[in-house]
Design a protein around this motif. Structure first.
Motif, PDB file in Angstrom:
ATOM      1  N   PHE A 204       0.815  -1.221   0.000  1.00  7.60           N
ATOM      2  CA  PHE A 204       0.000   0.000   0.000  1.00  7.60           C
ATOM      3  C   PHE A 204       0.846   1.267   0.000  1.00  7.60           C
ATOM      4  CE2 PHE A 204      -2.995   3.038   2.172  1.00  7.60           C
ATOM      5  CZ  PHE A 204      -3.949   3.067   1.163  1.00  7.60           C
ATOM      6  N   GLY A 205       2.152   1.131   0.138  1.00  4.51           N
ATOM      7  CA  GLY A 205       3.014   2.316   0.172  1.00  4.51           C
ATOM      8  C   GLY A 205       2.995   3.037   1.500  1.00  4.51           C
ATOM      9  N   ALA A 206       2.410   2.412   2.531  1.00  4.47           N
ATOM     10  CA  ALA A 206       2.386   3.050   3.853  1.00  4.47           C
ATOM     11  C   ALA A 206       3.771   3.065   4.466  1.00  4.47           C
ATOM     12  CB  ALA A 206       1.404   2.318   4.766  1.00  4.47           C
ATOM     13  N   ASP A 207       4.587   2.047   4.122  1.00  2.00           N
ATOM     14  CA  ASP A 207       6.001   2.023   4.481  1.00  2.00           C
ATOM     15  C   ASP A 207       6.805   1.968   3.189  1.00  2.00           C
ATOM     16  OD1 ASP A 207       5.473   2.001   7.207  1.00  2.00           O
ATOM     17  OD2 ASP A 207       5.401  -0.186   7.294  1.00  2.00           O
ATOM     18  N   LYS A 208       8.015   2.515   3.216  1.00  2.00           N
ATOM     19  CA  LYS A 208       8.841   2.569   2.010  1.00  2.00           C
ATOM     20  C   LYS A 208       9.781   1.375   1.965  1.00  2.00           C
ATOM     21  CE  LYS A 208      11.880   5.646  -0.607  1.00  2.00           C
ATOM     22  NZ  LYS A 208      12.588   6.950  -0.602  1.00  2.00           N
ATOM     23  N   ALA A 209       9.727   0.621   0.873  1.00  2.00           N
ATOM     24  CA  ALA A 209      10.621  -0.523   0.693  1.00  2.00           C
ATOM     25  C   ALA A 209      12.047  -0.029   0.447  1.00  2.00           C
ATOM     26  CB  ALA A 209      10.153  -1.374  -0.479  1.00  2.00           C
ATOM     27  N   ASP A 210      13.030  -0.753   0.968  1.00  2.00           N
ATOM     28  CA  ASP A 210      14.424  -0.396   0.689  1.00  2.00           C
ATOM     29  C   ASP A 210      15.119  -1.470  -0.143  1.00  2.00           C
ATOM     30  OD1 ASP A 210      14.892  -2.383   2.613  1.00  2.00           O
ATOM     31  OD2 ASP A 210      15.193  -0.923   4.210  1.00  2.00           O
ATOM     32  N   SER A 211      14.335  -2.451  -0.629  1.00  2.00           N
ATOM     33  CA  SER A 211      14.881  -3.431  -1.569  1.00  2.00           C
ATOM     34  C   SER A 211      13.756  -3.951  -2.451  1.00  2.00           C
ATOM     35  CB  SER A 211      15.540  -4.596  -0.820  1.00  2.00           C
ATOM     36  OG  SER A 211      14.572  -5.320  -0.087  1.00  2.00           O
ATOM     37  N   GLY A 212      14.130  -4.402  -3.668  1.00  2.00           N
ATOM     38  CA  GLY A 212      13.167  -5.000  -4.575  1.00  2.00           C
ATOM     39  C   GLY A 212      12.247  -3.990  -5.227  1.00  2.00           C
ATOM     40  N   LYS A 213      11.221  -4.513  -5.876  1.00  2.00           N
ATOM     41  CA  LYS A 213      10.266  -3.643  -6.570  1.00  2.00           C
ATOM     42  C   LYS A 213       8.865  -4.229  -6.533  1.00  2.00           C
ATOM     43  CE  LYS A 213      11.087  -5.654 -11.183  1.00  2.00           C
ATOM     44  NZ  LYS A 213      11.433  -5.367 -12.589  1.00  2.00           N
ATOM     45  N   LEU A 214       7.883  -3.346  -6.673  1.00  2.00           N
ATOM     46  CA  LEU A 214       6.476  -3.716  -6.765  1.00  2.00           C
ATOM     47  C   LEU A 214       5.938  -3.178  -8.080  1.00  2.00           C
ATOM     48  CD1 LEU A 214       3.812  -4.825  -5.507  1.00  2.00           C
ATOM     49  CD2 LEU A 214       3.482  -2.566  -4.503  1.00  2.00           C
ATOM     50  N   THR A 215       5.408  -4.064  -8.906  1.00  2.00           N
ATOM     51  CA  THR A 215       4.843  -3.659 -10.187  1.00  2.00           C
ATOM     52  C   THR A 215       3.334  -3.852 -10.155  1.00  2.00           C
ATOM     53  OG1 THR A 215       6.864  -4.399 -11.293  1.00  2.00           O
ATOM     54  CG2 THR A 215       4.943  -3.989 -12.677  1.00  2.00           C
ATOM     55  N   VAL A 216       2.600  -2.795 -10.488  1.00  2.00           N
ATOM     56  CA  VAL A 216       1.139  -2.857 -10.539  1.00  2.00           C
ATOM     57  C   VAL A 216       0.708  -2.682 -11.981  1.00  2.00           C
ATOM     58  CG1 VAL A 216      -1.017  -1.851  -9.713  1.00  2.00           C
ATOM     59  CG2 VAL A 216       0.974  -1.924  -8.203  1.00  2.00           C
ATOM     60  N   LYS A 217      -0.106  -3.584 -12.476  1.00  2.00           N
ATOM     61  CA  LYS A 217      -0.530  -3.549 -13.869  1.00  2.00           C
ATOM     62  C   LYS A 217      -1.172  -2.207 -14.203  1.00  2.00           C
ATOM     63  CE  LYS A 217      -3.453  -6.033 -17.182  1.00  2.00           C
ATOM     64  NZ  LYS A 217      -2.400  -6.236 -18.187  1.00  2.00           N
ATOM     65  N   GLY A 218      -0.755  -1.644 -15.336  1.00  2.00           N
ATOM     66  CA  GLY A 218      -1.351  -0.403 -15.805  1.00  2.00           C
ATOM     67  C   GLY A 218      -0.744   0.840 -15.189  1.00  2.00           C
ATOM     68  N   GLY A 219       0.406   0.707 -14.518  1.00  2.00           N
ATOM     69  CA  GLY A 219       1.006   1.898 -13.910  1.00  2.00           C
ATOM     70  C   GLY A 219       2.501   1.783 -13.879  1.00  2.00           C
ATOM     71  N   LYS A 220       3.161   2.827 -13.390  1.00  2.00           N
ATOM     72  CA  LYS A 220       4.612   2.821 -13.269  1.00  2.00           C
ATOM     73  C   LYS A 220       5.024   1.861 -12.158  1.00  2.00           C
ATOM     74  CE  LYS A 220       5.001   7.685 -14.654  1.00  2.00           C
ATOM     75  NZ  LYS A 220       5.435   9.030 -14.226  1.00  2.00           N
ATOM     76  N   GLU A 221       6.293   1.483 -12.228  1.00  2.00           N
ATOM     77  CA  GLU A 221       6.819   0.558 -11.226  1.00  2.00           C
ATOM     78  C   GLU A 221       6.822   1.222  -9.853  1.00  2.00           C
ATOM     79  OE1 GLU A 221      11.191  -0.969 -10.349  1.00  2.00           O
ATOM     80  OE2 GLU A 221      10.386  -1.778 -12.233  1.00  2.00           O
ATOM     81  N   GLY A 222       6.398   0.455  -8.844  1.00  2.00           N
ATOM     82  CA  GLY A 222       6.479   0.929  -7.475  1.00  2.00           C
ATOM     83  C   GLY A 222       5.244   1.688  -7.004  1.00  2.00           C
ATOM     84  N   VAL A 223       4.973   1.544  -5.711  1.00  2.00           N
ATOM     85  CA  VAL A 223       3.941   2.319  -5.025  1.00  2.00           C
ATOM     86  C   VAL A 223       4.640   2.959  -3.835  1.00  2.00           C
ATOM     87  CG1 VAL A 223       1.784   2.231  -3.735  1.00  2.00           C
ATOM     88  CG2 VAL A 223       2.069   0.785  -5.758  1.00  2.00           C
ATOM     89  N   HIS A 224       4.823   4.277  -3.892  1.00  2.00           N
ATOM     90  CA  HIS A 224       5.686   4.954  -2.921  1.00  2.00           C
ATOM     91  C   HIS A 224       4.928   5.659  -1.806  1.00  2.00           C
ATOM     92  CE1 HIS A 224       7.932   4.723  -6.796  1.00  2.00           C
ATOM     93  NE2 HIS A 224       8.837   4.208  -5.983  1.00  2.00           N
ATOM     94  N   SER A 225       3.598   5.668  -1.887  1.00  2.00           N
ATOM     95  CA  SER A 225       2.802   6.341  -0.856  1.00  2.00           C
ATOM     96  C   SER A 225       1.361   5.848  -0.944  1.00  2.00           C
ATOM     97  CB  SER A 225       2.827   7.865  -1.059  1.00  2.00           C
ATOM     98  OG  SER A 225       2.105   8.205  -2.238  1.00  2.00           O
ATOM     99  N   PRO A 226       0.601   5.984   0.153  1.00  2.00           N
ATOM    100  CA  PRO A 226      -0.824   5.634   0.089  1.00  2.00           C
ATOM    101  C   PRO A 226      -1.568   6.418  -0.997  1.00  2.00           C
ATOM    102  CG  PRO A 226      -0.132   5.833   2.364  1.00  2.00           C
ATOM    103  CD  PRO A 226       1.032   6.297   1.521  1.00  2.00           C
TER     104      PRO A 226
END
Length: 503
Positions: free
Chosen positions: A309-331
């Motif tokens: 959900f981007g409530a905490d910021k990842a410091d490794s790896g990546k999250l890909t959501v279909k139809g959008g840019k890589e990563g979710v950096h904030s709620p």
């Protein structure tokens, strides 16, 4: 039971709120040296009865007696003076103060006007060790200790004010099995000492494990008082909900039917992690799929969900959501990607108590539209009434303050809030914790129904049976690591327990 006469008796208690009859002719008895469970669905009147007993609410009709003599309590302070003390589900102590200070706050021993700190510390240590068999450093801040220890400190505070009646309101909802066992050991010792204990719980197993008797409420009315040993589980459930368990019976067949709707990958975590919270993990969630997260408390389930959900910021790896840019950096980004999140802490991270049901329901939708584009009052009322009907929110009054609703109905309001945003991925962190079996079944059926329509879920629950029931696939976590994925015929409680245990 050590006495044939009740230490506490409530007779024909009535309590009304505007438009709501919360209690209607409720009776309750509590004997010295017994553990008496109070059970019922959300909205049954359990919390109201406790608040009447502890002076938070006044009684409209009826009488409360202690040791056979009528008493009238108008505040929690008067309730404590009468020998009635309460330990709540959310520990209401001061985490920044020491353990000893929390036990004696407001009643510190003084000499020549000066607080006797040495005496406070020694008496607190004695109270914890002798009465509760808890050996800890009482000079440390309370926040240094686990929730289970904080519960015991709250009980110690209650005993320190010479409680004759101890009310435990959902004390085990945030504890793991070993912590529950520790708490129950303390409760049994206090029972042997002659203390009268009122135990409020939604856990059937725990009720049977520790209780002597049980009083059941339904819709604000007294159903009956029973010896726990003589009441079957089926009878208990039927008396609580007043109907057959059709919802639970339908769930297995519904789950099988919904598996056919699973589609392409929607959100994919690759090596996603955060130092000190969750080690890097891989996890894919497909369209229309319910992915369960199983593990003990502290295993990293919530930490993983917060990264999605981007409530905490990842410091490794990546999250890909279909139809959008890589990563979710904030709620904010998560909501824009149509990801919704119901936190396990609904009181602190969910509801806004002083707003109405209607206002709480439309919050997320209003945020997505921007505050310059206000949703009209008429449209707010239409949406609120629609979801009140859909989710069976009780009482069905959109102008009722949400803080006056039961926990289960507050949870339904939060579900309504996020469903209004039409999410593609819905993260549910302990959505049924602390709510009754009827409301649990309704929420589980809703998850399965929406997944058939293509909505994806990340579903977290401490109850393994529930995770197995609703999930298409389960990721098991242990010690902040994802250790296994289970699906198909392997998806049962035994396999999950083995993975959690490392077997």
């Amino acid at each position: 039971m050590s006495s044939e006469k009740p230490i506490l008796q409530m007779k024909q208690i009535h309590k009304r709120f505007p438009g709501v009859k919360a209690l209607s002719g409720v009776d309750f008895r509590l004997f010295p040296g017994e553990i008496h469970a109070l059970m019922g669905e959300n909205g049954a009147g359990k919390s109201t009865l406790i608040k009447v007993l502890t002076g938070v609410y006044s009684i409209d009709e009826g009488q409360v007696e202690m040791n056979g003599a009528p008493i009238s309590v108008h505040s929690p302070l008067e309730s404590q003076a009468a020998g009635i003390s309460t330990v709540y589900q959310e520990v209401n102590l001061c985490p920044n103060l020491t353990v000893a200070e929390n036990i004696f706050i407001g009643r510190e021993p003084r000499k020549f006007g000066r607080i006797q700190w040495k005496e406070i510390n020694s008496r607190a240590a004695w109270l914890l060790s002798e009465r509760l068999n808890l050996h800890i450093d009482v000079t440390q801040p309370l926040h240094m200790y686990s929730v289970a220890v904080q519960q015991l400190v709250a009980i110690a505070r209650a005993l320190n004010i010479s409680a004759k009646v101890l009310i435990l309101d959902e004390p085990t909802s945030s504890l793991d099995r070993s912590e529950v066992a520790q708490l129950f050991g303390v409760i049994r010792k206090l029972k042997e000492d002659g203390l009268a204990i009122l135990f409020v719980t939604h856990f059937l197993d725990q009720m049977y494990e520790v209780s002597d008797r049980v009083t059941i409420l339904r819709n604000g009315e007294f159903v009956g008082e029973y010896m726990a040993s003589g009441l079957s589980r089926l009878d208990l459930v039927l008396k609580m909900i007043g109907k057959e368990l059709h919802l639970l019976e339908e769930l297995p067949s519904l789950a099988e039917e919904y598996k056919e709707t699973i589609g392409e990958e929607l959100a994919v975590a690759e090596g996603l992690g955060r130092r000190g919270a969750i080690e890097p993990f891989d996890l894919a969630i497909r369209r229309g799929e319910v992915v369960g997260l199983a593990g003990l408390l502290g295993s990293g389930r919530t930490e993983a969900a917060r990264l999605f959900f981007g409530a905490d910021k990842a410091d490794s790896g990546k999250l890909t959501v279909k139809g959008g840019k890589e990563g979710v950096h904030s709620p904010r980004e998560a909501i824009d990607r149509r990801i919704a999140f119901c936190s396990e802490n609904r009181k602190t991270e969910g509801i806004i108590g002083d707003l109405t049901v209607r206002e709480n329901i439309i919050l997320a939708l209003q945020a997505t539209q921007g505050w310059a584009k206000t949703i009209s009052r008429k449209r707010q009322e239409e949406l609120a009434e629609q979801y009140i009907r859909l989710l069976h929110i009780n009482p069905p009054n959109p102008e009722h303050l949400i803080k006056n609703l039961s926990g289960g109905n507050q949870q339904k309001v939060l579900l309504a809030r996020w469903l209004l945003t039409e999410p593609r991925l819905f993260i549910l962190d302990e959505p049924t914790r602390g709510i009754d079996i009827g409301a649990k079944a309704e929420i589980q059926k809703l998850v399965l129904s929406l997944s058939r329509q293509g909505m994806s879920f990340l579903f977290i629950s401490s109850e393994l049976e529930e995770v197995v029931r609703v999930s298409d696939r389960i990721a098991v976590l242990r010690d902040h690591r994802k250790v296994k994925e289970i699906s198909g015929k392997e998806m049962n409680q035994h396999e999950i327990m083995q993975a959690i245990a490392g077997g």
